[in-house]
Design an enzyme around this catalytic site. Structure first.
Site, PDB file in Angstrom:
ATOM      1  N   ILE A  67      -1.610 -17.710 -27.229  1.00  0.00           N
ATOM      2  CA  ILE A  67      -0.266 -18.265 -27.489  1.00  0.00           C
ATOM      3  C   ILE A  67      -0.144 -19.704 -26.969  1.00  0.00           C
ATOM      4  CG2 ILE A  67       0.999 -16.085 -27.686  1.00  0.00           C
ATOM      5  CD1 ILE A  67       1.965 -16.538 -24.771  1.00  0.00           C
ATOM      6  N   THR A 129      10.809  -8.463 -17.374  1.00  0.00           N
ATOM      7  CA  THR A 129      10.626  -7.332 -16.455  1.00  0.00           C
ATOM      8  C   THR A 129      11.691  -7.287 -15.361  1.00  0.00           C
ATOM      9  OG1 THR A 129       9.162  -6.533 -14.702  1.00  0.00           O
ATOM     10  CG2 THR A 129       8.959  -8.835 -15.240  1.00  0.00           C
ATOM     11  N   ASP A 130      11.946  -6.082 -14.840  1.00  0.00           N
ATOM     12  CA  ASP A 130      12.886  -5.927 -13.717  1.00  0.00           C
ATOM     13  C   ASP A 130      12.371  -6.619 -12.451  1.00  0.00           C
ATOM     14  OD1 ASP A 130      10.775  -4.156 -13.214  1.00  0.00           O
ATOM     15  OD2 ASP A 130      12.056  -2.431 -12.756  1.00  0.00           O
ATOM     16  N   GLU A 131      11.062  -6.955 -12.423  1.00  0.00           N
ATOM     17  CA  GLU A 131      10.489  -7.544 -11.207  1.00  0.00           C
ATOM     18  C   GLU A 131      11.049  -8.930 -10.908  1.00  0.00           C
ATOM     19  OE1 GLU A 131       6.444  -6.834 -10.253  1.00  0.00           O
ATOM     20  OE2 GLU A 131       6.290  -5.133 -11.621  1.00  0.00           O
ATOM     21  N   TYR A 153       3.107 -12.847 -10.282  1.00  0.00           N
ATOM     22  CA  TYR A 153       3.440 -12.281 -11.607  1.00  0.00           C
ATOM     23  C   TYR A 153       4.941 -12.366 -11.855  1.00  0.00           C
ATOM     24  CZ  TYR A 153       4.822  -8.659 -14.964  1.00  0.00           C
ATOM     25  OH  TYR A 153       5.421  -7.982 -16.016  1.00  0.00           O
ATOM     26  N   LYS A 157       7.173 -14.549 -14.629  1.00  0.00           N
ATOM     27  CA  LYS A 157       8.088 -13.962 -15.618  1.00  0.00           C
ATOM     28  C   LYS A 157       9.494 -14.542 -15.459  1.00  0.00           C
ATOM     29  CE  LYS A 157       7.217 -11.127 -18.218  1.00  0.00           C
ATOM     30  NZ  LYS A 157       6.674 -11.211 -19.608  1.00  0.00           N
ATOM     31  N   TYR A 210      -0.859   3.436  -2.104  1.00  0.00           N
ATOM     32  CA  TYR A 210      -0.523   2.271  -1.283  1.00  0.00           C
ATOM     33  C   TYR A 210       0.440   2.662  -0.158  1.00  0.00           C
ATOM     34  CZ  TYR A 210      -2.312  -1.417  -4.412  1.00  0.00           C
ATOM     35  OH  TYR A 210      -3.094  -2.272  -5.147  1.00  0.00           O
TER      36      TYR A 210
END
Ligand SMILES: NC(=O)c1ccc[n+]([C@@H]2O[C@H](COP(=O)([O-])OP(=O)(O)OC[C@H]3O[C@@H](n4cnc5c(N)ncnc54)[C@H](O)[C@@H]3O)[C@@H](O)[C@H]2O)c1
Length: 332
Positions: A67, A129-131, A153, A157, A210
């Site tokens: 892209i 994303t919710d992040e 990340y 976003k 984790y």
């Protein structure tokens, strides 16, 4: 978006060889004959050619490309009415090891798409994303919540979202952002929690947890996410963003135990490992807006979706053959 049902709606899906993009294409083409799909994917981590190898449909066209490549993006956007931008580097752990590819694909890639949308006056549905909202102790983020990303990340976003909004405000482009919680389902790259757990359990290997395993994520079956994105593209208002969730807030330990139960494996398969740096404790989205404006709600319960997912991996072990061994190397 108004369209004459007899006319084809041509859509560009970026990142369509990945987990959510491939499920989106399959669902779209199986359900509607008036959509024609152009899939642009750079075949990076997360992609798998087998995801769409059974798709024999005259309305599907595949192009290998990045892209960030203006030439191919312009060539394809020109042909299409709508662009669904799924393409992204998507794994938090990888972004911590090496952030730059995340900035290249997720930020600069979005910039190239935006410039092309602006040039040809097309519509963009940008998948986020919710992040971007970071860790939330108790509340759920509405669309207006402040960004507070923790990982490279999530920051990439959030940056992409800001670019999309700025292009709408400054240049008036027709763009909508969808922001979703954790997805699970068929065709997910096996370094993510649910497929990784299933594959390790299939091979009678220990499953790493984790920290305490108490980190909470809100899980949605990928088919529900894909349906929500399509509905937003048809009924959403330009310049808006829409939160999407499955309303299944569960901690990692509970999920792993549920998978082991479905697969009839003992819980002594668990192995506690050092926590990920900056590991967000909980993400949560308020989805009143999409429910009210778009009339969308998830259809699958977590139990239904998880059973379908486990069975899909058990019945599609050949699917793994397309994934380079070094990438599965993270399954320890
Ligand atoms: N998986 C989730 O739980 C989740 C949740 C919310 C949002 N999202 C978002 O949904 C989108 C898809 O996620 P996914 O889980 O399917 O990811 P994935 O890693 O499975 O697939 C991403 C795809 O994008 C392609 N790609 C990456 N960079 C590219 C580039 N520069 N040019 C062309 N193709 C490129 C990859 O080759 C891959 O096929 C991402 O934008 C991600 O941020 C994912």
């Amino acid at each position: 978006m108004k369209h004459n049902l007899k006319e084809k709606t041509r859509v560009l899906v970026t990142g369509g060889l990945g987990f959510i993009g491939s499920n989106f294409i399959i669902n779209l083409l199986n359900k509607y004959s008036h959509y024609e799909v152009f899939n642009l994917d750079a075949e990076l981590t997360g992609s798998n050619k087998r995801n769409l190898s059974n798709l024999k449909n005259d309305n599907y066209h595949y192009f290998k490309g990045n892209i960030n490549n203006k030439w191919i993006v312009e060539k394809l956007v020109k042909k299409c009415n709508v662009v669904f931008n799924f393409a992204a580097e998507s794994h938090v752990d990888r972004s911590i090891d090496e952030p730059k590819p995340f900035f290249d694909s997720n930020i600069m890639g979005t910039y190239t798409i935006l410039e092309t949308i602006r040039k040809f006056d097309k519509k963009l549905i940008h998948i986020s994303t919710d992040e971007v909202f970071g860790s939330l102790k108790t509340s759920s983020a509405t669309e207006k919540h402040t960004f507070n990303p923790s990982s490279p990340y999530a920051a990439s976003k959030a940056s992409a979202e800001l670019l999309v909004s700025s292009y709408h405000i400054t240049y008036g482009i027709d763009a909508i952002i969808t922001r979703c919680t954790n997805n699970y389902g068929p065709r997910q790259f096996p370094e993510k929690l649910i497929p990784k757990t299933i594959l390790l359990a299939m091979n009678n290997k220990k499953i790493p947890i984790y920290g305490t395993g108490r980190n909470v994520r809100d899980w949605i079956f990928v088919v529900d996410h894909c349906e929500a994105i399509l509905k937003v593209s048809q009924k959403g208002k330009k310049g808006n963003s829409y939160n999407i969730s499955g309303h299944n807030e569960l901690d990692n330990l509970t999920i792993v135990k549920k998978i082991l139960k479905i697969m009839n494996k003992p819980t002594n398969f668990l192995k506690y490992v050092k926590d990920r740096p900056g590991h967000d404790f909980r993400y949560s989205l308020n989805t009143s807006k999409i429910e009210k404006e778009i009339k969308w709600k998830p259809r699958y319960t977590f139990e239904e979706g998880l059973n379908l997912t486990v069975n899909w991996y058990l019945n599609n072990s050949s699917w793994l053959q397309e994934i380079p061994k070094k990438n599965i190397g993270r399954i320890k």
